[in-house]
Motif scaffolding. Structure first.
Motif, PDB file in Angstrom:
ATOM      1  N   TYR A 147      13.659  60.062  14.402  1.00  0.00           N
ATOM      2  CA  TYR A 147      14.095  60.828  13.237  1.00  0.00           C
ATOM      3  C   TYR A 147      13.473  60.250  11.970  1.00  0.00           C
ATOM      4  CZ  TYR A 147      17.409  63.338  10.230  1.00  0.00           C
ATOM      5  OH  TYR A 147      17.981  64.166   9.297  1.00  0.00           O
ATOM      6  N   LEU A 148      13.383  58.927  11.945  1.00  0.00           N
ATOM      7  CA  LEU A 148      12.733  58.286  10.795  1.00  0.00           C
ATOM      8  C   LEU A 148      11.211  58.465  10.856  1.00  0.00           C
ATOM      9  CD1 LEU A 148      13.024  56.534   8.252  1.00  0.00           C
ATOM     10  CD2 LEU A 148      12.928  54.524   9.712  1.00  0.00           C
ATOM     11  N   THR A 149      10.657  58.390  12.088  1.00  0.00           N
ATOM     12  CA  THR A 149       9.213  58.587  12.235  1.00  0.00           C
ATOM     13  C   THR A 149       8.779  59.922  11.652  1.00  0.00           C
ATOM     14  OG1 THR A 149       9.495  57.498  14.378  1.00  0.00           O
ATOM     15  CG2 THR A 149       7.315  58.393  13.891  1.00  0.00           C
ATOM     16  N   VAL A 150       9.553  60.954  12.019  1.00  0.00           N
ATOM     17  CA  VAL A 150       9.204  62.298  11.556  1.00  0.00           C
ATOM     18  C   VAL A 150       9.215  62.335  10.027  1.00  0.00           C
ATOM     19  CG1 VAL A 150       9.996  64.693  11.503  1.00  0.00           C
ATOM     20  CG2 VAL A 150       9.990  63.433  13.641  1.00  0.00           C
ATOM     21  N   GLN A 151      10.191  61.650   9.435  1.00  0.00           N
ATOM     22  CA  GLN A 151      10.253  61.655   7.967  1.00  0.00           C
ATOM     23  C   GLN A 151       9.100  60.896   7.342  1.00  0.00           C
ATOM     24  OE1 GLN A 151      14.233  61.420   6.170  1.00  0.00           O
ATOM     25  NE2 GLN A 151      14.921  61.012   8.255  1.00  0.00           N
ATOM     26  N   LEU A 152       8.647  59.842   8.026  1.00  0.00           N
ATOM     27  CA  LEU A 152       7.461  59.122   7.528  1.00  0.00           C
ATOM     28  C   LEU A 152       6.249  60.040   7.574  1.00  0.00           C
ATOM     29  CD1 LEU A 152       7.946  55.616   9.208  1.00  0.00           C
ATOM     30  CD2 LEU A 152       8.058  56.104   6.761  1.00  0.00           C
ATOM     31  N   LEU A 153       6.165  60.806   8.674  1.00  0.00           N
ATOM     32  CA  LEU A 153       5.023  61.713   8.821  1.00  0.00           C
ATOM     33  C   LEU A 153       5.078  62.819   7.776  1.00  0.00           C
ATOM     34  CD1 LEU A 153       4.825  61.994  12.703  1.00  0.00           C
ATOM     35  CD2 LEU A 153       3.497  60.533  11.173  1.00  0.00           C
ATOM     36  N   GLU A 154       6.271  63.266   7.461  1.00  0.00           N
ATOM     37  CA  GLU A 154       6.408  64.304   6.436  1.00  0.00           C
ATOM     38  C   GLU A 154       6.055  63.771   5.059  1.00  0.00           C
ATOM     39  OE1 GLU A 154      10.446  65.655   7.492  1.00  0.00           O
ATOM     40  OE2 GLU A 154       9.525  67.628   7.526  1.00  0.00           O
ATOM     41  N   LEU A 155       6.367  62.496   4.843  1.00  0.00           N
ATOM     42  CA  LEU A 155       5.979  61.881   3.577  1.00  0.00           C
ATOM     43  C   LEU A 155       4.454  61.749   3.522  1.00  0.00           C
ATOM     44  CD1 LEU A 155       6.749  60.449   0.935  1.00  0.00           C
ATOM     45  CD2 LEU A 155       7.041  58.353   2.244  1.00  0.00           C
ATOM     46  N   GLY A 156       3.861  61.617   4.710  1.00  0.00           N
ATOM     47  CA  GLY A 156       2.407  61.645   4.787  1.00  0.00           C
ATOM     48  C   GLY A 156       1.744  60.294   4.904  1.00  0.00           C
ATOM     49  N   ILE A 157       2.503  59.217   4.924  1.00  0.00           N
ATOM     50  CA  ILE A 157       1.872  57.904   5.029  1.00  0.00           C
ATOM     51  C   ILE A 157       1.269  57.711   6.424  1.00  0.00           C
ATOM     52  CG2 ILE A 157       4.121  56.854   5.608  1.00  0.00           C
ATOM     53  CD1 ILE A 157       3.040  54.283   4.237  1.00  0.00           C
ATOM     54  N   PRO A 158       0.039  57.207   6.511  1.00  0.00           N
ATOM     55  CA  PRO A 158      -0.559  56.941   7.818  1.00  0.00           C
ATOM     56  C   PRO A 158       0.332  55.978   8.609  1.00  0.00           C
ATOM     57  CG  PRO A 158      -2.192  56.699   6.072  1.00  0.00           C
ATOM     58  CD  PRO A 158      -0.874  56.855   5.408  1.00  0.00           C
ATOM     59  N   THR A 159       0.768  56.395   9.797  1.00  0.00           N
ATOM     60  CA  THR A 159       1.794  55.636  10.511  1.00  0.00           C
ATOM     61  C   THR A 159       1.354  55.262  11.915  1.00  0.00           C
ATOM     62  OG1 THR A 159       3.489  56.817   9.269  1.00  0.00           O
ATOM     63  CG2 THR A 159       4.208  55.747  11.278  1.00  0.00           C
ATOM     64  N   VAL A 160       1.781  54.072  12.349  1.00  0.00           N
ATOM     65  CA  VAL A 160       1.633  53.656  13.740  1.00  0.00           C
ATOM     66  C   VAL A 160       3.035  53.372  14.255  1.00  0.00           C
ATOM     67  CG1 VAL A 160       0.795  51.839  15.262  1.00  0.00           C
ATOM     68  CG2 VAL A 160      -0.666  52.686  13.418  1.00  0.00           C
ATOM     69  N   VAL A 161       3.342  53.862  15.460  1.00  0.00           N
ATOM     70  CA  VAL A 161       4.671  53.645  16.031  1.00  0.00           C
ATOM     71  C   VAL A 161       4.608  52.508  17.039  1.00  0.00           C
ATOM     72  CG1 VAL A 161       6.456  54.647  17.506  1.00  0.00           C
ATOM     73  CG2 VAL A 161       5.477  55.991  15.641  1.00  0.00           C
ATOM     74  N   ALA A 162       5.491  51.531  16.886  1.00  0.00           N
ATOM     75  CA  ALA A 162       5.593  50.447  17.872  1.00  0.00           C
ATOM     76  C   ALA A 162       6.866  50.659  18.666  1.00  0.00           C
ATOM     77  CB  ALA A 162       5.612  49.103  17.170  1.00  0.00           C
ATOM     78  N   LEU A 163       6.729  50.938  19.959  1.00  0.00           N
ATOM     79  CA  LEU A 163       7.909  51.100  20.810  1.00  0.00           C
ATOM     80  C   LEU A 163       8.390  49.720  21.184  1.00  0.00           C
ATOM     81  CD1 LEU A 163       6.946  53.967  23.268  1.00  0.00           C
ATOM     82  CD2 LEU A 163       8.403  54.081  21.257  1.00  0.00           C
ATOM     83  N   ASN A 164       9.418  49.258  20.488  1.00  0.00           N
ATOM     84  CA  ASN A 164       9.863  47.889  20.681  1.00  0.00           C
ATOM     85  C   ASN A 164      10.939  47.820  21.762  1.00  0.00           C
ATOM     86  OD1 ASN A 164       9.785  45.167  20.088  1.00  0.00           O
ATOM     87  ND2 ASN A 164      11.416  45.316  18.565  1.00  0.00           N
ATOM     88  N   MET A 165      11.139  46.628  22.265  1.00  0.00           N
ATOM     89  CA  MET A 165      12.155  46.336  23.282  1.00  0.00           C
ATOM     90  C   MET A 165      11.898  47.160  24.547  1.00  0.00           C
ATOM     91  SD  MET A 165      15.440  45.558  20.951  1.00  0.00           S
ATOM     92  CE  MET A 165      15.649  46.923  19.851  1.00  0.00           C
ATOM     93  N   MET A 166      10.606  47.283  24.876  1.00  0.00           N
ATOM     94  CA  MET A 166      10.239  48.029  26.072  1.00  0.00           C
ATOM     95  C   MET A 166      10.757  47.337  27.330  1.00  0.00           C
ATOM     96  SD  MET A 166       8.900  50.909  25.824  1.00  0.00           S
ATOM     97  CE  MET A 166       8.204  51.176  27.449  1.00  0.00           C
ATOM     98  N   ASP A 167      10.947  45.990  27.242  1.00  0.00           N
ATOM     99  CA  ASP A 167      11.450  45.271  28.417  1.00  0.00           C
ATOM    100  C   ASP A 167      12.841  45.779  28.816  1.00  0.00           C
ATOM    101  OD1 ASP A 167      12.282  44.280  25.970  1.00  0.00           O
ATOM    102  OD2 ASP A 167      12.642  42.249  26.725  1.00  0.00           O
ATOM    103  N   GLU A 168      13.668  46.066  27.773  1.00  0.00           N
ATOM    104  CA  GLU A 168      15.020  46.539  28.083  1.00  0.00           C
ATOM    105  C   GLU A 168      14.987  47.924  28.712  1.00  0.00           C
ATOM    106  OE1 GLU A 168      17.663  46.186  24.722  1.00  0.00           O
ATOM    107  OE2 GLU A 168      17.106  44.089  24.406  1.00  0.00           O
ATOM    108  N   VAL A 169      14.059  48.742  28.219  1.00  0.00           N
ATOM    109  CA  VAL A 169      13.922  50.085  28.780  1.00  0.00           C
ATOM    110  C   VAL A 169      13.555  49.999  30.254  1.00  0.00           C
ATOM    111  CG1 VAL A 169      12.562  52.203  28.681  1.00  0.00           C
ATOM    112  CG2 VAL A 169      13.309  51.100  26.567  1.00  0.00           C
ATOM    113  N   ARG A 170      12.577  49.137  30.563  1.00  0.00           N
ATOM    114  CA  ARG A 170      12.131  49.010  31.955  1.00  0.00           C
ATOM    115  C   ARG A 170      13.242  48.455  32.829  1.00  0.00           C
ATOM    116  NH1 ARG A 170       7.519  46.518  29.701  1.00  0.00           N
ATOM    117  NH2 ARG A 170       6.102  48.161  29.037  1.00  0.00           N
ATOM    118  N   ARG A 171      13.983  47.491  32.272  1.00  0.00           N
ATOM    119  CA  ARG A 171      15.064  46.895  33.053  1.00  0.00           C
ATOM    120  C   ARG A 171      16.102  47.947  33.435  1.00  0.00           C
ATOM    121  NH1 ARG A 171      17.192  42.804  29.632  1.00  0.00           N
ATOM    122  NH2 ARG A 171      15.027  42.160  29.398  1.00  0.00           N
TER     123      ARG A 171
END
Lengths: 96, 749
Positions: B99-123
């Motif tokens: 939801y925040l990512t989309v708002q960053l994109l709407e603001l227009g700033i060049p953005t990179v998304v870091a999917l953090n805590m991927m270890d917990e997702v895999r677990r």
């Protein structure tokens, strides 16, 4: 009240649910800052919630959404209209 | 070439700070945004020979402008205009985080998304198709595990590349492009029309060149009823009136037809956009619901259980208290002893006179007063940071909110209260710093202004002295408990009063995340603690040191008039001679009678020295202030001596007892063992149980010490609230003390 038209007969406020019950959110019947805050935190129509627990004095309430847990005060939960999931034992209830 | 600037954005608890620490290490700087107390963390990193300036934005859920954190984050993005944003996303709660990512994109700033805590997702047995997500979102997506550092360099490299490209385009040359998201048949036409009009309005006013916001984003914020944009000054009056009308029309139409608000529809469509992406096989979730009952839930069954949870919480508080004030007392005493030693050594080296007095009593004691709190702050914040980072602090707030809400506070107010002396013996300085955990500004301020009413460790010697002198000695424990409970009652009631008067208003929405339990990283704890201790030293320290010099001057000047001083000095000199004479007689004779005479002569000298310092104190500004206030303070049962001691107590509550001793010409009284003073006031006809009780009440409530006031100033970024605290608490203390004294004169005699 706003958004009343969208609620069906089975809709209740989130406060009415018991611990362990699941429901899907129908509408948020409040505006202003509170509405914005709960929307920003992912409480939106269509989302599924589960009551995880209540604080020792029965308020606030903790709810689980997709991947995280939120807490709300009861008077805030009042504005969240949900439709409870039919739990297993209710399937056998003779409902009209 | 200037460094590439990168903003680190993300929800609270998404692991943003961990990644920031991992990237910048010790090369970071913590400051405050001007005028407000939201922390501004900046740091430097080096990659591929390029210097990267990293700004850690406050944790936010959205780019609206309601909480202080959001306003700060948004202003930083739009006004400082970083080259790119690295958005740290909790991969376990993708919907909400995007939801925040989309708002960053709407603001227009060049953005990179870091999917953090991927270890917990895999677990948990889930998986995320990062490539597909990246393609659908239209931005680079990298996987990271902040705690172990996996993927962090890759994330930095990716965002560096994006940032370099943006920098190449120049600061203003390449306007941000707003991501176009459809908001449905009601909103879209208005949005498009308004975007065009905004372009025209800006062109008309000739401000386009300086414009950093994309027009579509401005229009969107207008429709979201964003206060910052509605008040914005860059549109002409005419344009603004037109936009207001457009907004009102849309709002009315939506209320009539759908019974909802434009902003609610916009939020719904944003979430719709996100789930539209995630539904395209981006996330595969473990179907087995039972497997989702994770470790954290198991712990919560116990730790937030309706009565087991209360016991556990009491045990945690007890441990925090024991560790902080028993263990923390040791280094605190060591620092105190070190400065006492320095004062003594300096006293020997520097010849008697003003310079010695200034250096020993003013500067060294003042610096000692500043430093003595450092070990306590370090330990206290290690513990608080541990509770926060582990996720338990949020549970404390959750469990106790119902109680604190009665008084207009928030569940999280408990920790500052406890630290300040909720269990007798705390300290208000780390307590004030601890109010940062509170997000609602009103609740935070009410907590900060009332926590000094707690019975802090430095007030306790006063209570012990008075209880010992005027109330049954074996009743001490009960009276101490009474004092602690009075502290709680006064703090909570005055919080209630503040929240119904000066800080009136609806409670801040409680909605709060209960983050999963995590073991805090040592690095995070140490950095956090170091920041706090350093801030205290740098900001509060300088204020405290200068004020303690002022207080020293008040207690020293004007010096005794020459003739009076000389009269004392002559007597002292002759007493000294007498001692020498008798001691040589005693050395020769060894008779018991001579020894008694020698002791008597020594006592006479001590008495003279004490009389001199007592006279000097009477003569000083402090003594005069004490006398000046006597006509007022007499209604509370205080004479000028008590007034001087109370004035000294504003510098530090620790000096209350010893200043009282000096005023009674008893020399330096050891606050820990004030027997001579106790006997003196017990025998003094001016003292009775009525003014003893009123003094206890006064000391409990009146102005916080200078250290606390200076910390309040640091935390609120203004002198307004510390001044308010000083005046209102002293006024309240006086009123209550008068009431107690007058009632006591009738009932306690």
């Amino acid at each position: 009240m706003l958004a009343d038209a969208m609620t069906s007969s089975r809709s209740v406020s989130l406060r009415r649910l018991r611990v362990g019950e699941k429901a899907s959110i129908v509408s948020i019947s409040v505006g202003g800052e509170l509405a914005r805050r709960i929307r920003d935190m992912g409480v939106v129509p269509g989302a599924t919630v589960e009551i995880v627990g209540r604080a020792p004095l029965k308020d606030p309430v903790a709810i689980r959404l997709q991947g995280f847990i939120l807490t709300l005060r009861n008077n805030e939960a009042d504005w969240i209209i949900v439709e409870p999931e039919i739990s297993d034992h209710k399937i056998c209830d003779p409902s009209p | 070439m200037r460094p590439v600037t990168i903003a680190l954005a993300g929800n609270p608890n998404a692991g943003k700070t961990t990644i920031f620490n991992a990237i910048t290490g010790a090369r970071q700087h913590v400051g405050n945004y001007p005028g407000i107390t939201v922390e501004k963390k900046t740091g430097l990193a080096c990659l591929e020979g390029e210097t990267i300036a990293l700004v850690d934005l406050p944790g936010i859920y959205s780019l609206t402008a309601y909480s202080q954190e959001e306003v700060v984050a948004r202003r930083m993005l739009t006004e400082e205009r970083p080259d790119a944003a690295l958005h740290i996303v909790d991969a376990g709660a993708l919907e909400r985080n995007l939801y925040l990512t989309v708002q960053l994109l709407e603001l227009g700033i060049p953005t990179v998304v870091a999917l953090n805590m991927m270890d917990e997702v895999r677990r948990r047995g889930d998986s995320i198709d990062t490539k597909r997500l990246s393609r659908l979102l239209g931005v680079p997506v990298v996987e990271t595990v902040g705690r172990t550092g996996v993927g962090v360099t890759e994330a930095l490299r990716t965002v560096l590349a994006v940032g370099r490209e943006a920098r190449g385009a120049g600061k203003r040359g390449n306007p941000w492009q707003s991501r176009i998201i459809s908001y449905g048949t009601d909103i879209d036409p208005v949005l498009i029309e308004m975007t065009g009009e905004i372009d025209r309005c800006l062109a008309d006013s000739g401000k386009n060149a300086d414009m950093v916001y994309p027009s579509r984003w401005l229009a969107l914020k207008y429709l979201e009823n964003d206060p910052d944009i509605h008040d914005a000054r860059f549109f002409s009056e005419e344009c603004r009136t037109h936009f207001e009308t457009q907004y009102d029309q849309l709002a009315k139409h939506l209320e009539k037809t759908l019974q909802t608000y434009p902003e609610a529809i916009i939020a719904d469509f944003r979430y719709g956009y996100i789930s539209g992406i995630l539904r395209q096989d981006v996330v595969t979730r473990q179907a087995d619901i039972a497997a989702r009952r994770n470790f954290s839930d198991q712990i919560d069954r116990f730790l937030t259980h309706s009565w087991l949870g209360i016991f556990a919480m009491a045990a945690v508080f007890y441990c925090v208290y024991q560790i902080a004030f028993s263990l923390g007392g040791i280094p605190m005493d060591m620092v105190g002893a070190l400065f006492d030693w320095a004062a003594e050594a300096a006293g020997k080296i520097i010849p008697d006179g003003l310079a010695r007095s200034l250096i020993v009593s003013g500067i060294i004691k003042g610096a000692g007063g500043v430093m003595a709190f450092v070990p306590l702050i370090v330990i206290m914040f290690m513990l608080v940071a541990f509770l926060e980072d582990s996720g338990y602090m949020a549970r404390i707030a959750y469990m106790l909110d119902r109680v604190f809400r009665l008084f207009g506070l928030h569940g999280a107010s408990i920790m500052p209260y406890m630290i300040s002396g909720g269990i007798a013996g705390g300290c208000a300085v780390p307590g004030v710093m601890g109010t940062r955990t509170l997000r609602g500004p009103k609740e935070k301020l009410a907590t900060m202004l009332t926590l000094p009413f707690m019975a802090c460790g430095a007030k306790i010697p006063v209570f012990l002295l008075i209880v010992g002198a005027f109330f049954a000695e074996n009743n001490q424990a009960a009276i101490m408990l009474g004092i602690t409970l009075s502290g709680w009652a006064i703090a909570l009631l005055s919080a209630k009063i503040l929240r119904s008067t000066v800080m009136r208003g609806e409670p801040t929405p409680f909605v709060m995340e209960l983050p999963p339990y995590r073991i805090p990283t040592m690095r995070g704890l140490l950095l956090h603690t170091w920041e706090r201790a350093w801030q205290y030293l740098k900001r509060a320290g300088t204020i405290i040191l200068s004020i303690s010099i002022v207080i020293w001057a008040l207690l020293t000047f004007p010096a005794l008039p020459e003739d009076m001083a000389q009269a004392y000095d002559e007597k002292i000199a002759s007493a000294g001679e007498r001692i020498e004479n008798i001691s040589s007689v005693y050395a020769a004779s060894g008779l018991e009678t001579d020894k008694v005479a020698l002791d008597e002569a020594r006592e006479a000298l001590d008495a003279l020295l004490n009389q001199k310092s007592g006279a000097a104190l009477t003569h000083s500004f402090a003594g005069r202030i004490g006398l000046f206030f006597e006509p007022v303070s007499v209604f509370a049962g205080f004479d000028w001596r008590t007034n001087v001691a109370l004035l000294g107590g504003v510098a530090a509550k620790e000096v209350l007892v010893s200043t009282l001793g000096t005023a009674y010409s008893l020399g330096d009284v050891d606050p820990e063992d004030a027997k001579p003073l106790r006997e003196t006031i017990k025998a003094d006809p001016g003292w009775n149980r009525a003014n003893a009780a009123s003094l206890m009440i006064f000391v409990l409530i009146y102005s916080p010490c200078v250290v606390t006031l200076a910390t309040m100033r640091t935390e609120t970024a203004s002198w307004r609230w510390p001044l308010f605290s000083l005046v209102s608490s002293t006024g309240m203390a006086y009123a209550l003390a008068v009431a107690v004294y007058q009632a006591g004169r009738i009932f306690l005699r």
